[in-house]
Write a protein that holds these residues in place. Structure first.
Motif, PDB file in Angstrom:
ATOM      1  N   UNK A 104       0.816  -1.212   0.000  1.00  0.00           N
ATOM      2  CA  UNK A 104       0.000   0.000   0.000  1.00  0.00           C
ATOM      3  C   UNK A 104       0.849   1.260   0.000  1.00  0.00           C
TER       4      UNK A 104
ATOM      5  N   UNK B  23     -17.842  -3.400   2.623  1.00  0.00           N
ATOM      6  CA  UNK B  23     -17.265  -2.531   3.654  1.00  0.00           C
ATOM      7  C   UNK B  23     -18.144  -1.312   3.878  1.00  0.00           C
ATOM      8  N   UNK B  24     -18.523  -1.141   5.128  1.00  0.00           N
ATOM      9  CA  UNK B  24     -19.350   0.012   5.478  1.00  0.00           C
ATOM     10  C   UNK B  24     -18.602   1.320   5.188  1.00  0.00           C
ATOM     11  N   UNK B  25     -17.310   1.329   5.518  1.00  0.00           N
ATOM     12  CA  UNK B  25     -16.505   2.530   5.328  1.00  0.00           C
ATOM     13  C   UNK B  25     -16.463   2.962   3.861  1.00  0.00           C
TER      14      UNK B  25
ATOM     15  N   UNK C 238     -17.852   6.459   2.294  1.00  0.00           N
ATOM     16  CA  UNK C 238     -17.011   7.400   1.541  1.00  0.00           C
ATOM     17  C   UNK C 238     -17.640   7.733   0.199  1.00  0.00           C
TER      18      UNK C 238
ATOM     19  N   UNK D  63     -20.470  10.096   0.578  1.00  0.00           N
ATOM     20  CA  UNK D  63     -19.981  11.470   0.796  1.00  0.00           C
ATOM     21  C   UNK D  63     -19.579  12.109  -0.526  1.00  0.00           C
ATOM     22  N   UNK D  64     -18.864  11.329  -1.356  1.00  0.00           N
ATOM     23  CA  UNK D  64     -18.392  11.909  -2.607  1.00  0.00           C
ATOM     24  C   UNK D  64     -19.503  12.151  -3.613  1.00  0.00           C
TER      25      UNK D  64
ATOM     26  N   UNK E  91     -20.596  15.406  -2.561  1.00  0.00           N
ATOM     27  CA  UNK E  91     -19.580  16.433  -2.829  1.00  0.00           C
ATOM     28  C   UNK E  91     -19.501  16.795  -4.307  1.00  0.00           C
TER      29      UNK E  91
ATOM     30  N   UNK F 128     -27.228   0.702   7.273  1.00  0.00           N
ATOM     31  CA  UNK F 128     -27.163   1.220   8.640  1.00  0.00           C
ATOM     32  C   UNK F 128     -27.626   2.674   8.706  1.00  0.00           C
TER      33      UNK F 128
ATOM     34  N   UNK G 293     -26.243   5.465   9.648  1.00  0.00           N
ATOM     35  CA  UNK G 293     -25.399   6.515   9.076  1.00  0.00           C
ATOM     36  C   UNK G 293     -25.561   6.597   7.561  1.00  0.00           C
TER      37      UNK G 293
ATOM     38  N   UNK H 150     -26.912   9.759   5.333  1.00  0.00           N
ATOM     39  CA  UNK H 150     -26.170  10.333   4.221  1.00  0.00           C
ATOM     40  C   UNK H 150     -26.991  10.252   2.930  1.00  0.00           C
TER      41      UNK H 150
END
Lengths: 348, 467
Positions: free
Chosen positions: A34, A116-118, A122, A125-126, A129, A150, A152, A156
């Motif tokens: 990475x 993946x929740x993350x 993201x 959000x984008x 944005x 979920x 959150x 969003x």
């Protein structure tokens, strides 16, 4: 006898250590990989920075900024995120959305389905944005209509619909708002403009209190005089918290149809109401209110005294009144406040 | 009973204690892993963007108690001024310093005396004056007679204008988004959360300039590396697991935000105690349970605060003794909570956990080490017991620490270099051999000091983290 325990422990420890070592090797390899991916992404970013900026300002595409492969897409995504917060002309924003929709669409469609929740977050959000309106249906399908999503993500998702001024916003809000906190709702509603708010106001009476509060707070922030009649009707017809919120919004807008109708709040048993009256009187100045303000300067609540002091100080005759109180009053708290308000000289 | 049986029994008691503790840690580790993993790959900034709007976020008062801090106070304040948060004020409380702390502050920040009404809700030593900066109107200084850290914090609390506050030591550096991260759970919960702590990491070895963290690095000193591991373990494993079930008794000494209302309701900071932070948290738990309120104290895994730790064994020793005494004072002051059904899980899980594992743990571990040394001389059957105890303490010490290092790299990933992780992992493996016995010994010394009623606190000398 203890030999058995010992051998069990040996085996257990050996097992754990082997497991941890394998994990370590995996994590180290992952980190090394990475780190090098990050290096390449940073290189791509340096390469694309200027062409992207030129594209955003002119709208002309060059072959250079056709990202192929995931690393380039991530580089582009990060650059767009940097730009989106600094660019504010409508045209560049449109260019940015168009560009994101052409090049990041596939990536985001996959991400929305990610385990993946993350990653899903993201992406949401984008989408907001970059104002990628063509993904609205997908957000509804993969997030808002999905049972397993979920809280959150739902929030969003609602933010996106609100931001896009979507027609389906109100119905999804009504479906979901009971599980959300007042803060969540305020956060969603702050994306609404006055026209969308008008639609919510029509159904105001049918909502639960926390949504009503959130709507009133949004109006308070918008601070548009057109909402005054609605706020006054809420203030005069409702009770408790809702009534205070409406008054707060009115004091923020700083306009009411007839200030004298509010004078009776001077005797209110709720300190917030007395404080908000003092605040209203700072903007809508009325000499007849001075006896009331003097009384509020002697109030038992520090907040009321403080606001009354500031209000009096803003009146043309303010300093005289405060000086009188400083000399005549027997109430030390009121005198302290008068002294502080007179002393404001240099500082804010 | 002959000696042989007694000694065997003794070894078994220690072994069983260790097994129980290992079991407890494993459960906590499991919960922590779930919690940390959830946020994997989530953007570090996006979730906080909406909280930058001051109409939505609650303002915070930052209280900086300063006693003879002429060297560091200007730096500390400067680093606070760059914080990324919509609305905050900084209140430096000069606690009767004997050096030039006051003069330096007045001069550097162009501060003038102001007439401010202070709501005196907590009793403190007399205030001599209040100053406000002419260049930075949100910077205040309270000049008061000396009364100790807790007293200074209380004076700051009386003056604070905002509903939330945080206390900060001079030797800590905050990340720019620290407040956003710590305040988020408070705001999200509609203020059901009344205190929120952030993870603390070690600043030694990091590149810090002008009070800002530039690069994260790892110190060359083995003692510091061991402390890095220790902090990782305490925060990643312990606190997250406890926080999940509202069992948290420590909002870290270095960084936590509290609701002013509830702290004043609880009576503010307690004077003359070593661990005023922990004591306050226990008291907050206590009054919310007594009033049957549904309030929570939580912990955020994201590291938000970087603090300086001792680099020499001597200073570390004093610090550990002091911590252990602080722990005892808080537990003793609130001994009523132990196994008291009125206090629910706090009384039945947290308080016993702190008594048995945190406070008495070192005594039992130390006796384990003594047994091991003894067996080396006597040989025979005791050797086997000694091996048993050693293996268990490896599990207890090294293995959990190694796991914490991996957990960090698996989720939060703050250390940039591959070699950093390898180094941390290998050091963690040696923990049982030297570092753990040392800290255990120091903590036992703390207990001895308590028994002897030795109240010296010991001072921590600071080198200063910032260049």
């Amino acid at each position: 006898m203890i030999i058995t325990e010992l051998s069990i422990l040996y085996v257990l420890l050996l097992f754990i250590i082997t497991f941890l070592s394998i994990l370590l090797v995996y994590l180290l390899i992952r980190k090394a990989r990475e780190n090098s991916v990050r290096k390449r992404i940073n290189m791509h970013k340096d390469k694309y920075r200027v062409p992207i900026f030129e594209y955003l300002s002119s709208g002309e595409t060059t072959r250079l900024i056709q990202p192929i492969g995931k690393e380039r897409k991530v580089a582009i995504e990060e650059l767009l995120k940097e730009y989106v917060s600094v660019l504010d002309s409508l045209e560049t924003r449109l260019n940015l959305s168009r560009y994101a929709e052409t090049h990041l669409m596939d990536l985001y469609l996959n991400n929305l389905k990610s385990i993946y929740w993350g990653k899903r977050m993201n992406t949401l959000f984008n989408i907001e944005n970059f104002h990628m309106t063509s993904l609205e249906e997908e957000v509804i399908e993969h997030i808002l209509n999905k049972q397993s999503a979920q809280k959150e993500e739902k929030i969003q998702g609602l933010c996106i619909l609100a931001h896009f001024q979507s027609n389906s916003f109100e119905s999804f809000l009504e479906q979901n708002y009971k599980d959300l906190s007042e803060f969540d709702l305020r956060n969603i509603l702050r994306r609404l403009n006055d026209i969308q708010l008008e639609d919510l106001i029509v159904d105001f009476d049918n909502y639960e209190q926390h949504l009503q509060c959130a709507i009133l707070d949004r109006i308070s922030l918008l601070a548009q005089v057109e909402f005054v009649p609605f706020l006054e009707s809420v203030f005069f017809n409702k009770e408790d918290e809702i009534r205070i919120r409406a008054l707060k919004a009115l004091s923020n807008i700083g306009h009411v149809q007839d200030i004298r109708q509010y004078f009776s709040l001077c005797q209110s048993t709720i300190w917030q109401e007395r404080m908000l009256l003092a605040k209203l009187l700072k903007i809508i100045q009325d000499e007849q209110a001075i006896p009331c303000l003097k009384k509020l300067l002697h109030d038992q609540s520090w907040w009321v005294r403080s606001q009354a002091g500031q209000t009096i100080a803003s009146y043309p005759s303010g300093n005289v009144i405060l000086n009188d109180i400083l000399i005549e009053s027997n109430d030390n708290f009121a005198k302290d406040m008068a002294r502080e308000c007179l002393d404001k000289g240099v500082l804010i | 009973m002959d000696w042989n049986t007694i000694l065997q029994l003794y070894a078994w008691v220690i072994a069983i204690y260790m097994i129980v503790v290992i079991f407890f840690y494993t459960i906590i580790l499991f919960f922590s892993t779930l919690q940390i993993r959830k946020e994997y790959r989530l953007s570090k900034t996006e979730p906080f963007k909406d909280y930058m709007d001051e109409n939505f976020t609650r303002p915070v008062s930052i209280i900086v108690p300063a006693y003879n801090e002429e060297m560091g106070v200007v730096q500390s304040v400067r680093s606070l001024l760059t914080i990324n948060y919509p609305q905050f004020e900084i209140i430096v409380v000069n606690d009767g310093s004997k050096d030039r702390t006051l003069e330096i502050m007045l001069e550097k920040y162009d501060m003038v005396r102001v007439n401010k009404v202070v709501r005196k809700q907590l009793e403190t030593e007399e205030t001599k004056g209040i100053y406000q900066s002419r260049v930075l109107p949100n910077l205040y200084l309270i000049d008061k007679n000396n009364g100790g850290k807790a007293d200074a914090l209380n004076a700051g609390l009386n003056f604070a204008h905002y509903p939330y506050f945080c206390s900060l030591d001079g030797d800590s550096i905050l990340e720019r988004d620290a407040f956003l991260k710590v305040m988020k759970p408070i705001i999200d919960s509609d203020e059901e959360v009344i205190a929120s702590g952030g993870s603390v990491r070690i600043a030694n070895g990091c590149d810090i300039q002008n009070g800002n963290l530039i690069n994260i690095g790892l110190s060359k000193s083995p003692i510091v590396v061991m402390q890095v591991i220790e902090y990782l373990r305490a925060f990643l494993m312990g606190r997250i697991g406890l926080s999940r079930h509202n069992l948290l008794l420590i909002v870290s000494g270095a960084f936590g935000v509290f609701s002013k209302h509830w702290v004043i309701e609880a009576g503010g900071y307690k004077r003359n105690t070593v661990g005023e932070d922990m004591e306050l948290v226990v008291r907050l738990h206590r009054i919310t349970k007594e009033k049957k309120l549904k309030k929570k104290i939580i912990y955020v895994p994201d590291p938000v605060c970087w603090t300086e730790v001792p680099e020499s064994l001597g200073v570390l020793r004093t610090q550990r003794r002091r911590w252990h005494k602080g722990l005892f004072e808080s537990l003793w002051a609130h001994r009523k909570l132990l196994l008291n059904p009125k206090y629910g899980t706090i009384g039945f899980v947290s308080i016993p956990y702190f008594w048995i594992i945190e406070f008495l743990g070192p005594v039992i571990e130390l006796s384990g080490y003594i047994f091991i040394i003894f067996s080396l001389f006597s040989g025979g059957i005791y050797i086997e017991f000694a091996i048993l105890l050693f293996l268990l303490s490896t599990l207890y010490g090294s293995i959990f620490s190694m796991t914490s290092v991996l957990l960090e790299e698996w989720s939060l990933r703050k250390y940039p270099k591959v070699t950093d992780i390898l180094k941390l992992f290998l050091y963690a493996a040696t923990e049982t051999l030297w570092y753990r016995p040392l800290t255990v010994l120091w903590r036992c010394e703390g207990i001895i000091q308590i028994i002897r009623r030795d109240h010296s606190w010991g001072e921590m000398k600071r080198k200063g983290v910032s260049k």
